[in-house]
Scaffold this active site. Sequence first.
Site, mmCIF file in Angstrom:
data_model
loop_
_atom_site.group_PDB
_atom_site.id
_atom_site.type_symbol
_atom_site.label_atom_id
_atom_site.label_comp_id
_atom_site.label_asym_id
_atom_site.label_seq_id
_atom_site.Cartn_x
_atom_site.Cartn_y
_atom_site.Cartn_z
ATOM 1 N N ARG A 152 2.388 -12.171 -0.278
ATOM 2 C CA ARG A 152 1.147 -12.600 0.387
ATOM 3 C C ARG A 152 0.514 -13.797 -0.291
ATOM 4 O O ARG A 152 0.840 -14.133 -1.434
ATOM 5 C CB ARG A 152 0.152 -11.445 0.418
ATOM 6 C CG ARG A 152 0.693 -10.261 1.224
ATOM 7 C CD ARG A 152 -0.359 -9.376 1.771
ATOM 8 N NE ARG A 152 0.225 -8.372 2.641
ATOM 9 C CZ ARG A 152 -0.274 -8.037 3.833
ATOM 10 N NH1 ARG A 152 -1.356 -8.620 4.297
ATOM 11 N NH2 ARG A 152 0.316 -7.116 4.569
ATOM 12 N N LYS B 217 -9.573 -2.267 2.222
ATOM 13 C CA LYS B 217 -9.241 -1.089 3.030
ATOM 14 C C LYS B 217 -10.064 0.133 2.607
ATOM 15 O O LYS B 217 -10.484 0.929 3.444
ATOM 16 C CB LYS B 217 -7.740 -0.787 2.957
ATOM 17 C CG LYS B 217 -6.877 -1.956 3.467
ATOM 18 C CD LYS B 217 -7.144 -2.219 4.926
ATOM 19 C CE LYS B 217 -6.818 -3.621 5.385
ATOM 20 N NZ LYS B 217 -5.488 -3.905 5.865
ATOM 21 N N CYS C 93 1.482 -7.003 11.811
ATOM 22 C CA CYS C 93 1.829 -7.089 13.235
ATOM 23 C C CYS C 93 1.130 -8.251 13.936
ATOM 24 O O CYS C 93 1.029 -8.270 15.160
ATOM 25 C CB CYS C 93 1.541 -5.768 13.936
ATOM 26 S SG CYS C 93 2.675 -4.462 13.437
ATOM 27 N N ARG D 30 0.844 -1.193 0.000
ATOM 28 C CA ARG D 30 0.000 0.000 0.000
ATOM 29 C C ARG D 30 0.877 1.240 0.000
ATOM 30 O O ARG D 30 1.961 1.257 0.573
ATOM 31 C CB ARG D 30 -0.906 0.022 1.231
ATOM 32 C CG ARG D 30 -2.139 -0.870 1.110
ATOM 33 C CD ARG D 30 -3.027 -0.723 2.326
ATOM 34 N NE ARG D 30 -2.339 -1.143 3.530
ATOM 35 C CZ ARG D 30 -1.777 -0.340 4.403
ATOM 36 N NH1 ARG D 30 -1.862 0.972 4.259
ATOM 37 N NH2 ARG D 30 -1.149 -0.807 5.446
ATOM 38 N N HIS E 19 -9.946 -2.095 12.059
ATOM 39 C CA HIS E 19 -8.874 -2.942 11.517
ATOM 40 C C HIS E 19 -8.569 -4.029 12.556
ATOM 41 O O HIS E 19 -7.537 -3.996 13.222
ATOM 42 C CB HIS E 19 -7.640 -2.060 11.249
ATOM 43 C CG HIS E 19 -6.558 -2.740 10.452
ATOM 44 N ND1 HIS E 19 -5.240 -2.324 10.496
ATOM 45 C CD2 HIS E 19 -6.577 -3.773 9.580
ATOM 46 C CE1 HIS E 19 -4.515 -3.073 9.696
ATOM 47 N NE2 HIS E 19 -5.287 -3.959 9.123
ATOM 48 N N SER F 216 -0.720 -3.138 10.356
ATOM 49 C CA SER F 216 -0.428 -4.053 9.253
ATOM 50 C C SER F 216 0.848 -4.851 9.524
ATOM 51 O O SER F 216 1.848 -4.287 9.989
ATOM 52 C CB SER F 216 -0.273 -3.249 7.966
ATOM 53 O OG SER F 216 -1.455 -2.508 7.742
ATOM 54 N N ASP G 199 -8.764 -9.545 9.641
ATOM 55 C CA ASP G 199 -8.265 -8.199 9.292
ATOM 56 C C ASP G 199 -9.254 -7.074 9.605
ATOM 57 O O ASP G 199 -8.831 -5.991 9.969
ATOM 58 C CB ASP G 199 -7.904 -8.161 7.805
ATOM 59 C CG ASP G 199 -6.995 -6.983 7.435
ATOM 60 O OD1 ASP G 199 -5.989 -6.761 8.138
ATOM 61 O OD2 ASP G 199 -7.298 -6.281 6.462
ATOM 62 N N TYR H 214 -1.972 -3.581 -6.542
ATOM 63 C CA TYR H 214 -1.619 -4.336 -5.335
ATOM 64 C C TYR H 214 -2.658 -4.259 -4.218
ATOM 65 O O TYR H 214 -3.087 -3.167 -3.836
ATOM 66 C CB TYR H 214 -0.278 -3.852 -4.775
ATOM 67 C CG TYR H 214 0.200 -4.793 -3.695
ATOM 68 C CD1 TYR H 214 0.889 -5.954 -4.029
ATOM 69 C CD2 TYR H 214 -0.115 -4.569 -2.358
ATOM 70 C CE1 TYR H 214 1.268 -6.858 -3.060
ATOM 71 C CE2 TYR H 214 0.263 -5.475 -1.378
ATOM 72 C CZ TYR H 214 0.960 -6.619 -1.740
ATOM 73 O OH TYR H 214 1.317 -7.512 -0.780
HETATM 74 P P1 GTP Z 1 -1.938 -7.374 7.702
HETATM 75 O O1 GTP Z 1 -2.491 -8.441 6.816
HETATM 76 O O2 GTP Z 1 -0.897 -6.540 7.011
HETATM 77 O O3 GTP Z 1 -2.992 -6.501 8.304
HETATM 78 O O4 GTP Z 1 -1.077 -8.097 8.839
HETATM 79 P P2 GTP Z 1 -1.407 -8.966 10.140
HETATM 80 O O5 GTP Z 1 -1.599 -8.059 11.299
HETATM 81 O O6 GTP Z 1 -2.486 -9.937 9.860
HETATM 82 O O7 GTP Z 1 -0.022 -9.718 10.387
HETATM 83 P P3 GTP Z 1 0.391 -11.266 10.249
HETATM 84 O O8 GTP Z 1 -0.325 -12.137 11.230
HETATM 85 O O9 GTP Z 1 0.304 -11.648 8.828
HETATM 86 O O10 GTP Z 1 1.920 -11.211 10.706
HETATM 87 C C1 GTP Z 1 2.886 -10.412 10.087
HETATM 88 C C2 GTP Z 1 4.272 -10.916 10.407
HETATM 89 O O11 GTP Z 1 4.470 -10.985 11.816
HETATM 90 C C3 GTP Z 1 4.538 -12.302 9.858
HETATM 91 O O12 GTP Z 1 5.844 -12.333 9.330
HETATM 92 C C4 GTP Z 1 4.437 -13.190 11.068
HETATM 93 O O13 GTP Z 1 5.229 -14.339 10.952
HETATM 94 C C5 GTP Z 1 4.902 -12.273 12.203
HETATM 95 N N1 GTP Z 1 4.249 -12.621 13.505
HETATM 96 C C6 GTP Z 1 2.925 -12.822 13.716
HETATM 97 N N2 GTP Z 1 2.682 -13.171 15.004
HETATM 98 C C7 GTP Z 1 3.875 -13.166 15.632
HETATM 99 C C8 GTP Z 1 4.290 -13.451 16.980
HETATM 100 O O14 GTP Z 1 3.500 -13.766 17.867
HETATM 101 N N3 GTP Z 1 5.630 -13.325 17.238
HETATM 102 C C9 GTP Z 1 6.530 -12.970 16.278
HETATM 103 N N4 GTP Z 1 7.806 -12.870 16.617
HETATM 104 N N5 GTP Z 1 6.180 -12.722 14.990
HETATM 105 C C10 GTP Z 1 4.870 -12.813 14.667
HETATM 106 C C1 SPV Z 2 -2.637 -4.277 5.476
HETATM 107 O O1 SPV Z 2 -1.690 -3.683 4.954
HETATM 108 O O2 SPV Z 2 -3.100 -3.953 6.597
HETATM 109 C C2 SPV Z 2 -3.238 -5.438 4.794
HETATM 110 C C3 SPV Z 2 -2.803 -5.734 3.432
HETATM 111 O O3 SPV Z 2 -4.090 -6.096 5.355
HETATM 112 S S1 SPV Z 2 -3.517 -4.708 2.234
HETATM 113 O O4 SPV Z 2 -4.722 -5.365 1.734
HETATM 114 O O5 SPV Z 2 -2.556 -4.527 1.149
HETATM 115 O O6 SPV Z 2 -3.887 -3.444 2.820
HETATM 116 MN MN MN Z 3 -4.584 -5.285 7.408
#
Ligand code: GTP
Ligand code: SPV
Ligand code: MN
Length: 580
Positions: free
Chosen positions: A360, A200, A244, A63, A220, A242, A269, A191
């Site tokens: 992704r 979003k 996290c 984004r 979110h 995002s 999400d 993207y």
């Molecule tokens: P968006 O889709 O962007 O909104 O992200 P999200 O908040 O759903 O994040 P996601 O769960 O995909 O995690 C993002 C990154 O953080 C990945 O590389 C995970 O492996 C890492 N991660 C997630 N949970 C943990 C955790 O509990 N500990 C650590 N060290 N890393 C984590």
């Molecule tokens: C984020 O960035 O918080 C996502 C991926 O969940 S996107 O759909 O690209 O915004």
């Molecule tokens: Mn997100």
Amino acid sequence: MEAWVEESARLTKPEKIVYCDGSEAENQAILQEMLKKGDSFRLNEKTYPNCYLHRSDPSDVARTEHLTFICTPNKEEVGPTNNWMDPEGAKFKIGKLLDGAMRGRTMYVVPYIMGPVDSPISKIGVEVTDSPYVVANMRIMCRMGKVAQDKLGSSKDFVPGLHSVGDLDPLRRYIAHFPEERLIWSVGSGYGGNALLGKKCFALRIASYMARQQGWMAEHMLILGLESPGGKVTYMAAAFPSACGKTNLAMMVSALESQGYKVWTVGDDIAWMKIGADGYLHAINPESGFFGVAPGTSRKTNPNVMDAVKSNAIFTNTGLTVENEPWWEGIGGEPPAGLITWRGEKWDPSKGVAAQPNSRYTVLARQSPSISPKWEAPEGVPISAFIFGGRRARLAPLVYQAFNWQHGVFVGATMASETTAATTGDVGVTRRDPMAMLPFCGYNMADYFEHWLEMGKKIPNPPKIFHVNWFRKGADGKFLWPGYGENVRVLKWILERVEGRGEARETPIGYVPTRTGLALDGLKISPEALDELFGVNGDDWESDLADSREFLAKFGEKLPSELRKEHEAVVGRFQKSVPA
Ligand code: GTP
Ligand code: SPV
Ligand code: MN
């Protein structure tokens, strides 16, 4: 709908228009179109049936917040945290880029429902796009085609979104929102959040604007159900910025499953929430798929995702093995021989990572073994806890509980996190990201805080509010907490606090678990690491509070006075707790 499609076609001048019905036959045709473009590939038919790899333009992998605008007549309406354009100026400028943008291309018309088909909370959108990749992704991410067309009928109650990949030049890329008209225009990117307009753009930016007007919430947030021994399920929603950890928390395989604690996924999400007849806030997941971060996902960290993405999935910007399988850093093991990078080059150590850090997978939610039996409940699930969190190498303890709703709103409003690859720009810079909505709030965040405070007064049984941090690091730069499936230990404490149990000590920032309050059985973790994970360091907080004061001051007179008072209160509690 037809009138708006015709208007869009007059502007963008496509060669032909295809109304999408969402059928499997149509999907196969769209996937063929995607393959024809040369940037998409079919994966191993045996191990990844009906799966595809798509490579985006190297300048178009995340984004672009600096190119994202909220367009209202008055700049004050978008506040200090959003980019603003006046609607007329935006339409003139972006209109020029859209003029003829689909010449020689097909315009796909995608009617879609955000939310379960029969939910009173669901809403309808129509996206027109010149990207087959977008159509293929929309088909996974939301309920699209005939089902949406039937629900809409002849009604004009839909959010229109006009999307063209344009020429993919970042200098001619705009993601523009017109909240008063509930209209979205996006040009120059193919993207994720820039192009899948239901996600979003609609479900957060436009929906947050509508939610404030109509007395509900668009956040979110992931939604999960925590099953406890005896089979009771308690629902929680968590807002992390995002990349996290939302997807990973919502889909975790619990480390305490043998003790009867299991996690069910409702959403990963976005949450749309309304007050239900029972006085609880009820949440639906407006999406039907996951657009999740690939790197770091493995059999060990997230077996549910690994199972889910084995079929009918689209991978974007991952690496590719000689077996024609997707590959990314953290999937487990060393880079295999013959690995191809996300840019399509042969990998060697000089190339750095093989998978783009924001690469992704797109996959149907119902393919996850963890999907909740309630995930499509029309009335949504009742939320007992809100959890805020982010990446903080220092400062924030593993978990703490806010004293009450108003304090919880303060905790959310001042939360901060290190930036990630999910957005174009520097990675690892700590920034304030209120409620993980900084890039997604469709109006002035001061009014958004006010809306949160108002909702607290209206919800008879409001969720209890917590803050977590899985990302605290030790002096060696390594994460102190094992995370992933072990995070259930924190969820268990949150559940106990919701039920009026759970041992805690009061600190100036809120309630922190006592050493015996958190279930640590079977976990190998040093007492020193625990000291740091539970530590509330006055000096660190003093400088953080100075920073959050400055952040809140950006909102000027519009900032709700309650938040200023909460800030003063926590400063006061630290002064009292540290004898002069
Ligand atoms: P968006 O889709 O962007 O909104 O992200 P999200 O908040 O759903 O994040 P996601 O769960 O995909 O995690 C993002 C990154 O953080 C990945 O590389 C995970 O492996 C890492 N991660 C997630 N949970 C943990 C955790 O509990 N500990 C650590 N060290 N890393 C984590
Ligand atoms: C984020 O960035 O918080 C996502 C991926 O969940 S996107 O759909 O690209 O915004
Ligand atoms: Mn997100």
